[in-house]
Design an enzyme around this catalytic site. Structure first.
Site, PDB file in Angstrom:
ATOM      1  N   LYS A   1       0.971  -1.172   0.110  1.00 27.44           N
ATOM      2  CA  LYS A   1       0.076  -0.024   0.053  1.00 27.44           C
ATOM      3  C   LYS A   1       0.881   1.274   0.054  1.00 27.44           C
ATOM      4  O   LYS A   1       2.118   1.324   0.222  1.00 27.44           O
ATOM      5  CB  LYS A   1      -0.922   0.028   1.112  1.00 27.44           C
ATOM      6  CG  LYS A   1      -2.052  -0.969   1.234  1.00 27.44           C
ATOM      7  CD  LYS A   1      -2.739  -0.955   2.518  1.00 27.44           C
ATOM      8  CE  LYS A   1      -3.924  -1.983   2.473  1.00 27.44           C
ATOM      9  NZ  LYS A   1      -4.915  -1.651   1.560  1.00 27.44           N
TER      10      LYS A   1
ATOM     11  N   ARG B   1     -10.178 -11.584   1.718  1.00 24.25           N
ATOM     12  CA  ARG B   1     -11.013 -12.540   1.263  1.00 24.25           C
ATOM     13  C   ARG B   1     -10.319 -13.723   1.436  1.00 24.25           C
ATOM     14  O   ARG B   1     -11.053 -14.834   1.293  1.00 24.25           O
ATOM     15  CB  ARG B   1     -11.305 -12.264  -0.173  1.00 24.25           C
ATOM     16  CG  ARG B   1     -10.478 -12.167  -1.188  1.00 24.25           C
ATOM     17  CD  ARG B   1     -10.695 -11.330  -2.344  1.00 24.25           C
ATOM     18  NE  ARG B   1     -10.769  -9.819  -2.035  1.00 24.25           N
ATOM     19  CZ  ARG B   1     -10.994  -8.888  -2.945  1.00 24.25           C
ATOM     20  NH1 ARG B   1     -11.397  -9.351  -4.375  1.00 24.25           N
ATOM     21  NH2 ARG B   1     -11.292  -7.671  -2.801  1.00 24.25           N
TER      22      ARG B   1
HETATM   23  N1  BES Z   1      -8.179  -3.683   4.315  1.00 21.34           N
HETATM   24  C1  BES Z   1      -8.228  -3.373   2.974  1.00 21.34           C
HETATM   25  C2  BES Z   1      -9.570  -2.768   2.576  1.00 21.34           C
HETATM   26  C3  BES Z   1      -9.623  -1.301   3.358  1.00 21.34           C
HETATM   27  C4  BES Z   1      -9.218  -0.158   2.778  1.00 21.34           C
HETATM   28  C5  BES Z   1     -10.051  -1.182   4.625  1.00 21.34           C
HETATM   29  C6  BES Z   1      -9.834   0.855   3.047  1.00 21.34           C
HETATM   30  C7  BES Z   1     -10.554  -0.082   5.267  1.00 21.34           C
HETATM   31  C8  BES Z   1     -10.047   1.220   4.325  1.00 21.34           C
HETATM   32  C9  BES Z   1      -8.163  -4.628   2.091  1.00 21.34           C
HETATM   33  O1  BES Z   1      -7.389  -5.837   2.364  1.00 21.34           O
HETATM   34  C10 BES Z   1      -7.721  -4.195   0.822  1.00 21.34           C
HETATM   35  O2  BES Z   1      -6.572  -3.784   0.594  1.00 21.34           O
HETATM   36  N2  BES Z   1      -8.578  -4.307  -0.313  1.00 21.34           N
HETATM   37  C11 BES Z   1      -8.210  -4.036  -1.789  1.00 21.34           C
HETATM   38  C12 BES Z   1      -8.589  -4.956  -2.458  1.00 21.34           C
HETATM   39  C13 BES Z   1      -7.766  -4.658  -3.884  1.00 21.34           C
HETATM   40  C14 BES Z   1      -6.709  -4.826  -4.032  1.00 21.34           C
HETATM   41  C15 BES Z   1      -8.923  -5.619  -5.178  1.00 21.34           C
HETATM   42  C16 BES Z   1      -8.845  -2.390  -1.841  1.00 21.34           C
HETATM   43  O3  BES Z   1     -10.081  -2.386  -1.649  1.00 21.34           O
HETATM   44  O4  BES Z   1      -8.221  -1.711  -2.575  1.00 21.34           O
HETATM   45 ZN    ZN Z   2      -5.470  -5.471   1.944  1.00 24.90          ZN
END
Ligand code: BES
Ligand code: ZN
Ligand code: ZN
Length: 498
Positions: free
Chosen positions: A275, A349
């Site tokens: 990230k 997931r």
């Molecule tokens: N933990 C994150 C989702 C999240 C984002 C929670 C912002 C709280 C605030 C999750 O694991 C994630 O990183 N999801 C990605 C998935 C993508 C790579 C398909 C996302 O939603 O950007």
């Molecule tokens: Zn994530």
């Protein structure tokens, strides 16, 4: 904060502050408040006028009583229009009133029940929740702590015959708010403290205190169970994964079984698909689903519901390292499904895949609910004040949505459109763990549905609501404890339904 009931007319209520309600668009004060005003020789109505108090929700005005009443101050909090009044208005009004009382240095706060339109029990529960959620703070790491705290909230009602209902409501509200604050604490604690091992320790304390059954599966145990999707996420971290399974068993046999699964990523760096700095800033909150599950399980012994409830958490960090899982890797989940890792940041997931498959196979519940900070896409869709709800079973989802409404937690349905399953196709495995950007919350939901199988299932995406960057009516910025009161409300209704 101690909560108590006092059978006494309002004019005899004591304490540092006496809180009463004021409605919008009403010329006259309600009879009990008018009685206070008479005792104050019209001072209250005069102050309301000069302070332009119009009864807007959470608007506040107060007067000193100068010995004319046993209470030292009377504080009027706005309740909005009488016909729009509901439990959430009461929670928010009381939260605002208690915070203001605290800032005034009050230790003992008395309050009228505030509303006649709600039942005394519902009203008292909302009152307790508002007071306890509204006064929540997290300052254990600060040298400078807020010395001011309301120590006692007394609910004053002239009628003795409502006493049992009010006390019951207060007890429930205390339990519900206590659970939500327990979850908030866990979320607010940083990821260097709240590791998967720490979550397992908390689960052990909960099990011990409430006589719940606890099974913690170590990495090797999970390997034997075939949890390749979960372990793939865990392999990049120095912190050992802990798969936690708590069980509450009521007295008597043949009860309905409900499993509640919480996403338990104690820190989500994204993994090798790292990230950004800003994207990572609040990722200690990625175990908010797990925190909710622990808080719920902890409350069950006191509620003594005739339901068998299972709380399940596949806890791990998601870290980049030489041992981390790579984009393009293929893993096999417990139900035999192979998954191509399209993006290591879609780790939630993957852990939930095995947690849901485990719940479906080993627990065989009649109902399966998961709470997960799963996608940024749900934040795009619904913002930070509303969680997304997806399901395989509409009646189950309807009951959860009704519980959310009663608890005052905003949740909204999102459709799991079958054609979107296409978007998760992989060239080399049964599924890819990511789809395209559009509909990201839905493809995540469709992915999870594969692992819940035929068990009636509902999924709450709390990515936007689990952590607030702003103060809210029912609590300060930080962890919100979202989902806890909704699921507790849901479970109480389930227990009644049979
Ligand atoms: N933990 C994150 C989702 C999240 C984002 C929670 C912002 C709280 C605030 C999750 O694991 C994630 O990183 N999801 C990605 C998935 C993508 C790579 C398909 C996302 O939603 O950007
Ligand atoms: Zn994530
Ligand atoms: Zn995550």
């Amino acid at each position: 904060m101690k909560l108590s009931f006092v059978a006494r007319p309002l004019v005899e209520a004591d304490g540092d502050v006496l809180v009463v309600g004021g409605y919008a668009e009403e010329k006259r004060l309600s009879p009990p408040v008018a009685a206070l005003d008479r005792a104050l020789k019209g001072l209250l109505s005069e102050v309301l006028r000069t302070e332009k108090f119009v009864g807007k929700p959470e608007q506040i005005a107060y007067v000193h009583t100068a010995g004319r009443l046993p209470a030292r101050r009377v504080l009027v909090v706005g309740l909005g229009r009488r016909k729009e009044l509901d439990a959430e208005r009461v929670r928010r009004a009381v939260a605002a009133a208690v915070r203001r009382s605290r800032d005034l240095g009050a230790k003992v706060v008395s309050t009228a029940l505030l509303v006649d339109d709600l039942s005394p029990k519902v009203s008292a529960q909302a009152l307790a929740e508002g007071a306890l959620l509204g006064a929540y703070t997290f300052d254990r790491y600060k040298r400078e702590k807020n010395e001011k705290a309301v120590e006692e909230l007394r609910v004053v009602d002239p009628q003795r015959r409502q006493e049992a209902a009010i006390k019951n409501g207060l007890r429930l509200g205390e339990l519900f708010a206590g659970a939500a604050c327990f979850a908030r604490d866990l979320v607010n604690e940083p990821a260097n403290r709240v590791t998967p091992t720490h979550l397992a320790k908390v689960a052990a304390e909960i099990a011990k205190d409430g006589r719940l059954r606890l099974k913690v599966y170590e990495r090797a145990d999970c390997q034997k169970l075939g949890m390749g999707a979960y372990l793939g996420v865990a392999q990049g971290s120095q912190e050992p994964p802990k798969f936690i399974h708590l069980t509450y068993t009521p007295r008597g046999r043949g009860r309905r079984k409900i499993a509640i699964v919480g996403k338990g990523i104690t820190f989500d760096s994204g993994g090798l698909d790292l990230k950004t700095a800003d994207g990572m800033r609040t990722m200690k909150d990625d175990m908010s689903g797990a925190a909710a599950v622990l808080a719920i399980m902890r409350s069950l012994p006191a509620l003594a519901l005739p339901l068998e409830v299972h709380g399940i958490i596949a806890a791990t960090e998601n870290m980049p390292s030489g041992t981390a899982q790579r984009p393009g890797d293929i893993v096999r989940a417990m139900n035999g499904t192979t998954i191509e890792i399209g993006n290591t940041d879609a780790e939630g997931r993957l852990t939930l895949a095995d947690a849901l498959a485990y719940a479906a196979k080993e627990v065989e519940p009649q109902e399966l609910i998961d709470l997960a900070t799963l996608t940024a896409a749900v934040v795009v869709a619904l913002g930070n004040l509303c969680s997304g709800v997806m399901w395989s079973d509409k009646p189950l989802a309807d009951r959860v949505l009704a519980a959310a409404e009663a608890a005052g937690e905003r949740m909204w349905p999102l459709p799991l459109i079958d054609e979107y399953k296409e978007l998760l196709k992989s060239d080399v495995a049964d599924l890819n763990n990511v789809g395209p950007r559009g509909g990201g919350a839905l493809t995540a939901g469709i992915f999870l549905r594969e692992f819940a199988g035929s068990t009636p299932w509902v999924h709450l995406d709390i990515a936007g609501t689990a952590f607030s960057e702003k103060d809210l009516p029912l609590g300060p910025k930080g962890g919100t404890g979202v989902g806890v009161r909704t699921i507790l409300t849901y479970l109480m209704e389930e227990a009644r339904r049979r």
